[in-house]
Write an enzyme that holds these catalytic residues in place. Structure first.
Site, PDB file in Angstrom:
ATOM      1  N   ILE A 120      -9.077   6.195 -22.223  1.00  0.00           N
ATOM      2  CA  ILE A 120      -8.326   4.973 -22.533  1.00  0.00           C
ATOM      3  C   ILE A 120      -9.246   3.773 -22.313  1.00  0.00           C
ATOM      4  O   ILE A 120      -9.663   3.494 -21.183  1.00  0.00           O
ATOM      5  CB  ILE A 120      -7.071   4.832 -21.653  1.00  0.00           C
ATOM      6  CG1 ILE A 120      -6.171   6.068 -21.777  1.00  0.00           C
ATOM      7  CG2 ILE A 120      -6.306   3.563 -22.026  1.00  0.00           C
ATOM      8  CD1 ILE A 120      -5.584   6.285 -23.142  1.00  0.00           C
ATOM      9  N   TYR A 130     -10.492  14.176  -7.997  1.00  0.00           N
ATOM     10  CA  TYR A 130      -9.592  13.379  -8.832  1.00  0.00           C
ATOM     11  C   TYR A 130      -8.726  14.300  -9.696  1.00  0.00           C
ATOM     12  O   TYR A 130      -7.515  14.124  -9.783  1.00  0.00           O
ATOM     13  CB  TYR A 130     -10.387  12.410  -9.707  1.00  0.00           C
ATOM     14  CG  TYR A 130      -9.530  11.672 -10.712  1.00  0.00           C
ATOM     15  CD1 TYR A 130      -8.674  10.654 -10.297  1.00  0.00           C
ATOM     16  CD2 TYR A 130      -9.551  12.002 -12.068  1.00  0.00           C
ATOM     17  CE1 TYR A 130      -7.863   9.982 -11.207  1.00  0.00           C
ATOM     18  CE2 TYR A 130      -8.753  11.333 -12.984  1.00  0.00           C
ATOM     19  CZ  TYR A 130      -7.908  10.323 -12.546  1.00  0.00           C
ATOM     20  OH  TYR A 130      -7.110   9.675 -13.448  1.00  0.00           O
ATOM     21  N   ALA A 158      -6.137  16.008  -7.587  1.00  0.00           N
ATOM     22  CA  ALA A 158      -5.049  15.111  -7.196  1.00  0.00           C
ATOM     23  C   ALA A 158      -4.056  14.928  -8.339  1.00  0.00           C
ATOM     24  O   ALA A 158      -2.837  14.987  -8.136  1.00  0.00           O
ATOM     25  CB  ALA A 158      -5.622  13.767  -6.753  1.00  0.00           C
ATOM     26  N   LYS A 159      -4.559  14.704  -9.540  1.00  0.00           N
ATOM     27  CA  LYS A 159      -3.660  14.533 -10.677  1.00  0.00           C
ATOM     28  C   LYS A 159      -2.899  15.830 -10.976  1.00  0.00           C
ATOM     29  O   LYS A 159      -1.712  15.796 -11.300  1.00  0.00           O
ATOM     30  CB  LYS A 159      -4.444  14.079 -11.908  1.00  0.00           C
ATOM     31  CG  LYS A 159      -4.915  12.637 -11.836  1.00  0.00           C
ATOM     32  CD  LYS A 159      -3.749  11.668 -11.680  1.00  0.00           C
ATOM     33  CE  LYS A 159      -4.152  10.221 -11.847  1.00  0.00           C
ATOM     34  NZ  LYS A 159      -3.028   9.283 -11.618  1.00  0.00           N
ATOM     35  N   ASP A 219       0.871  -1.175   0.000  1.00  0.00           N
ATOM     36  CA  ASP A 219       0.000   0.000   0.000  1.00  0.00           C
ATOM     37  C   ASP A 219       0.909   1.225   0.000  1.00  0.00           C
ATOM     38  O   ASP A 219       1.451   1.606   1.041  1.00  0.00           O
ATOM     39  CB  ASP A 219      -0.905   0.000   1.233  1.00  0.00           C
ATOM     40  CG  ASP A 219      -1.875   1.171   1.259  1.00  0.00           C
ATOM     41  OD1 ASP A 219      -1.711   2.110   0.443  1.00  0.00           O
ATOM     42  OD2 ASP A 219      -2.795   1.167   2.092  1.00  0.00           O
TER      43      ASP A 219
END
Length: 257
Positions: A193, A160, A163-164, A63
């Protein structure tokens, strides 16, 4: 010379394709992730597929959002011998995908998905990179982060994408600090993708698929190999002067239509 390559999130999707690309060159690849059964299955399949090149894929469960686990990965990788030539941080995902109804509601829900997306996408990359940084091959080492088109366009709920996007200044700072050692640091930002758990291995509903493909200039969805090939190039001598860059691989979708 056989390269040692560490790929987080190496069990499925983009990470698996990255492992395959390096195994095809004959590298020793350590696939890291939380699901040991998935990693072992991927490692066995890819090692068998690329036995002609001498490439090997090894599974290492951890983790990576925990400092002690990132340090353990470093110690186990070092026990295999030699420096790390390439580090690819592919672990991550959007915790809102598959979440129960109402999980993201209210302040408690916001705290949950912002915290967990940060852990999954930022800490998993930063802690592994910090743990391995002292043992990255110098010169010639390569570090690649997997970002997302969402870092430019948003992700609907913000956490999200945020965060990226947080990975981008980390890439810039790391490239500056490691450049004198002859190490390059870049990120690849995929768009839509197919054949990944992120978008559903069985495929998106037709209308959603058509919408995302329609935003590209190439008229097709990406596949994991599109990202893996870009990562492999960034880790090649041909890209030795490319650093502190975010390479978008989305068929032009970020520009919109």
């Amino acid at each position: 010379m056989t390269r040692t390559v560490v790929v987080s999130g190496g069990g499925t999707g983009i990470g698996r394709a990255v492992c395959a690309a390096f195994a095809a060159e004959g590298a020793r690849v350590i696939a890291v992730g939380r699901r040991e059964d998935v990693l072992k299955r991927t490692a066995a399949e890819l090692t068998e597929r690329h036995e002609g090149t001498g490439g090997r894929v090894l599974a290492l469960a951890a983790d990576l959002a925990l400092p002690e686990e990132a340090d353990r990965v470093r110690d186990e990788v070092l026990a295999l011998g030699g420096p790390v030539d390439v580090l690819v941080n592919s672990a991550g995902g959007n915790v809102l995908i598959g979440a129960s109804d109402g999980a993201a509601e209210g302040t408690a829900g916001a705290a949950w998905h912002w915290t967990e997306n940060f852990r999954s996408n930022v800490l998993s990359a930063v802690l592994l990179t910090e743990a391995l940084q002292p043992v990255i091959a110098s010169p010639g080492g390569r570090i690649v982060m997997i970002s997302s088109i969402a870092a430019y366009r948003g992700s609907g709920a913000g956490s999200y994408a945020g965060a990226k996007a947080a990975l981008h200044p980390y890439v810039y700072d790391l490239a500056a600090s490691l450049g004198p050692r002859g190490v390059t640091v870049n990120a690849v930002a995929p768009g839509y993708i197919e054949q990944t758990g992120f978008f559903g291995t069985s495929g998106l509903p037709t209308d959603r698929h058509d919408l995302l493909v329609g935003q590209t200039h190439t008229g097709r969805a990406g596949v994991p190999e599109d990202i893996a090939d870009t990562v492999h190039w960034l880790a090649s001598p041909a890209a030795s002067q490319v650093t502190a860059q975010i390479i978008q691989v989305n068929g032009g979708a970020e520009r919109g239509r």
